[in-house]
Design a protein around this motif. Sequence first.
Motif, PDB file in Angstrom:
ATOM      1  N   LEU A   1      44.440  39.687  43.580  1.00  0.00           N
ATOM      2  CA  LEU A   1      44.767  38.461  42.853  1.00  0.00           C
ATOM      3  C   LEU A   1      46.271  38.235  42.807  1.00  0.00           C
ATOM      4  CD1 LEU A   1      43.683  36.115  41.109  1.00  0.00           C
ATOM      5  CD2 LEU A   1      43.932  37.630  39.116  1.00  0.00           C
ATOM      6  N   TRP A   2      47.008  39.301  42.575  1.00  0.00           N
ATOM      7  CA  TRP A   2      48.471  39.234  42.559  1.00  0.00           C
ATOM      8  C   TRP A   2      48.993  38.685  43.888  1.00  0.00           C
ATOM      9  CZ3 TRP A   2      51.707  44.143  40.846  1.00  0.00           C
ATOM     10  CH2 TRP A   2      53.059  43.797  40.745  1.00  0.00           C
TER      11      TRP A   2
ATOM     12  N   ASN B   1      46.316  48.895  47.174  1.00  0.00           N
ATOM     13  CA  ASN B   1      47.038  47.947  48.040  1.00  0.00           C
ATOM     14  C   ASN B   1      46.324  47.700  49.364  1.00  0.00           C
ATOM     15  OD1 ASN B   1      47.576  50.261  49.599  1.00  0.00           O
ATOM     16  ND2 ASN B   1      49.711  50.387  48.948  1.00  0.00           N
ATOM     17  N   VAL B   2      45.259  48.457  49.650  1.00  0.00           N
ATOM     18  CA  VAL B   2      44.472  48.216  50.869  1.00  0.00           C
ATOM     19  C   VAL B   2      43.937  46.788  50.881  1.00  0.00           C
ATOM     20  CG1 VAL B   2      42.347  48.864  52.068  1.00  0.00           C
ATOM     21  CG2 VAL B   2      43.899  50.633  51.248  1.00  0.00           C
ATOM     22  N   ALA B   3      43.594  46.272  49.701  1.00  0.00           N
ATOM     23  CA  ALA B   3      43.114  44.884  49.617  1.00  0.00           C
ATOM     24  C   ALA B   3      44.192  43.900  50.064  1.00  0.00           C
ATOM     25  CB  ALA B   3      42.681  44.573  48.185  1.00  0.00           C
ATOM     26  N   VAL B   4      45.431  44.169  49.698  1.00  0.00           N
ATOM     27  CA  VAL B   4      46.553  43.309  50.098  1.00  0.00           C
ATOM     28  C   VAL B   4      46.759  43.389  51.611  1.00  0.00           C
ATOM     29  CG1 VAL B   4      49.005  42.811  49.739  1.00  0.00           C
ATOM     30  CG2 VAL B   4      47.634  43.723  47.856  1.00  0.00           C
TER      31      VAL B   4
ATOM     32  N   VAL C   1      41.701  37.923  46.685  1.00  0.00           N
ATOM     33  CA  VAL C   1      40.704  38.315  45.687  1.00  0.00           C
ATOM     34  C   VAL C   1      39.426  38.808  46.369  1.00  0.00           C
ATOM     35  CG1 VAL C   1      39.250  37.508  43.801  1.00  0.00           C
ATOM     36  CG2 VAL C   1      41.620  36.751  43.945  1.00  0.00           C
ATOM     37  N   TYR C   2      38.969  38.089  47.395  1.00  0.00           N
ATOM     38  CA  TYR C   2      37.747  38.509  48.095  1.00  0.00           C
ATOM     39  C   TYR C   2      37.915  39.892  48.727  1.00  0.00           C
ATOM     40  CZ  TYR C   2      35.222  34.077  47.627  1.00  0.00           C
ATOM     41  OH  TYR C   2      34.532  32.996  47.134  1.00  0.00           O
ATOM     42  N   MET C   3      39.083  40.119  49.353  1.00  0.00           N
ATOM     43  CA  MET C   3      39.333  41.439  49.930  1.00  0.00           C
ATOM     44  C   MET C   3      39.459  42.492  48.836  1.00  0.00           C
ATOM     45  SD  MET C   3      39.212  41.698  53.169  1.00  0.00           S
ATOM     46  CE  MET C   3      39.192  40.680  54.653  1.00  0.00           C
ATOM     47  N   GLY C   4      39.951  42.061  47.670  1.00  0.00           N
ATOM     48  CA  GLY C   4      40.001  42.978  46.542  1.00  0.00           C
ATOM     49  C   GLY C   4      38.620  43.418  46.120  1.00  0.00           C
TER      50      GLY C   4
END
Length: 508
Positions: A92-93, A144-147, A442-445
């Motif tokens: 989200l960030w 941070n993998v989501a980022v 967000v989806y990847m999060g």
Amino acid sequence: MSQLADSDDTTPLLRDDACSDDSRDEDYKSRWRSIRVMYFTMFLSSVGFTIVITSLWPYLQKIDDSANASFLGWVVAAYSLGQMLASPIFGLWSNYRPRREPLVCSIVINMSANIYYAYAYLPRTNNKFHILISRAFVGFGAGNVAVVRSYVAGATSLKERTSAMANMSACQALGFILGPALQACLSFIGEHGVTVQVIELQLNMYTAPALLATAFGLINILLVVLVLREHRVDDHGRQIRAINYTSEERDDISEETEETIDQVAVLISNVLFFIVMFIFAVFETIATPLSMDMFAWTRKEAVLYNGIIICSIGFESILVFLVVKMASQRVGDRPVLLAGLAIIFCGFFILLPWGNHYPKIQWADLNNNSLVSWMSKATIASNNSLEPTGCPYEQTWCQYTPAIHLAQYISSDILIGVGYPACNVMSYTLYSKILGPKPQGVYMGWLTASGSGARTLGPIFVSQAYTILGPRWAFSLICGIVVGAIILLSSVYHRLIAFSVRHGRTIE
């Protein structure tokens, strides 16, 4: 690692497939430099996890003798629980602020937690809980993998996506290789190592890997600050303005995001990714205890041999990523995912115990010898130089469950080393294509949280099932879960297609 980045255009595995006429344009060069920083970040995230995974169990036993195999499951799960909580936050960030901010913050948390892990032996009591907390914060930093995934998905065209995701997975596999390999090398420091009195640090085979991961984190921060830039392209590779800055920039993509995402496909993708990660979490958690029980390896032997095995699986995975890139271009992403699940099933099926040979029970040679007195047993047990090996007598299944042969163990490792990387890269490649042009932070999060949830529950499940019921029940249940995943994928096969294909913009 700079050589890895430089070779991205020259080696078959890490070649960027799509090169348009504007390949010499500064935006294009900057975009791929930034993507390679994300590759490196994924590499270091993988190293940060695997560099201690083979020594975690012996370290727990050394600093807190009250730790058992069940608690090991909680410690391994703590990493994933931290990552599960952090991934949606960082995702989200990254949707609303430059990705540099969540990346630097997460890496600093990761570095601090690794230092905490290295000092977990200092407290006089409850050392195992300090290990647990430190691993939870290492996992939180790994959110941070989501980022990383959302950045690569947004900075690549549809044609580039599978290749870029495979490249990223290859870098993750390199970390998967080098982590255990570095741990295996550092095992020669020994359990006692050296003590740095000034900072009260014991530098040994258990603490040195965590400190090395801290140094890698510092390098990662420098790359993120100095090299990373914001880039975003549409499905055809045309540069569009990043969404991370001002509200006016959102108008550039408003038309692209009016069409809806297939939420059923999104949900199923998360479930499949959960299952894939759950299965691998079971595999990586149980490797050390299983090998110590079945092959009577000592703690040091288990760290060294499993480090070599996992390192070999990592090299195997790189070859698999090369094949996956070519296979997905020929047959598509979904058949590769289905084949990967079938191979994983074979890997765990082979691991089922069979035959009439039983594992060595700890102290069985003493208990079965009527000439050995209780006093001689106590004398041997009190000798610190003699480490008990074999299957602990507390695990009652050791007495009636056939031993798993080394050939079974190695064969299973090879098959899982083929199936898991294929499923892993295809899962989030398909997921990013299903999402389309919408910002994916967000989806990847949520996808990363799904995988982290699996890596939280997997170790807990297998440590309990293995300790109480034994490998036959534990691996039979895993085989059943894989069959369920194959059935689920087959039932929604037609829905797992790219956003632009679903809305008729491109032909699959």
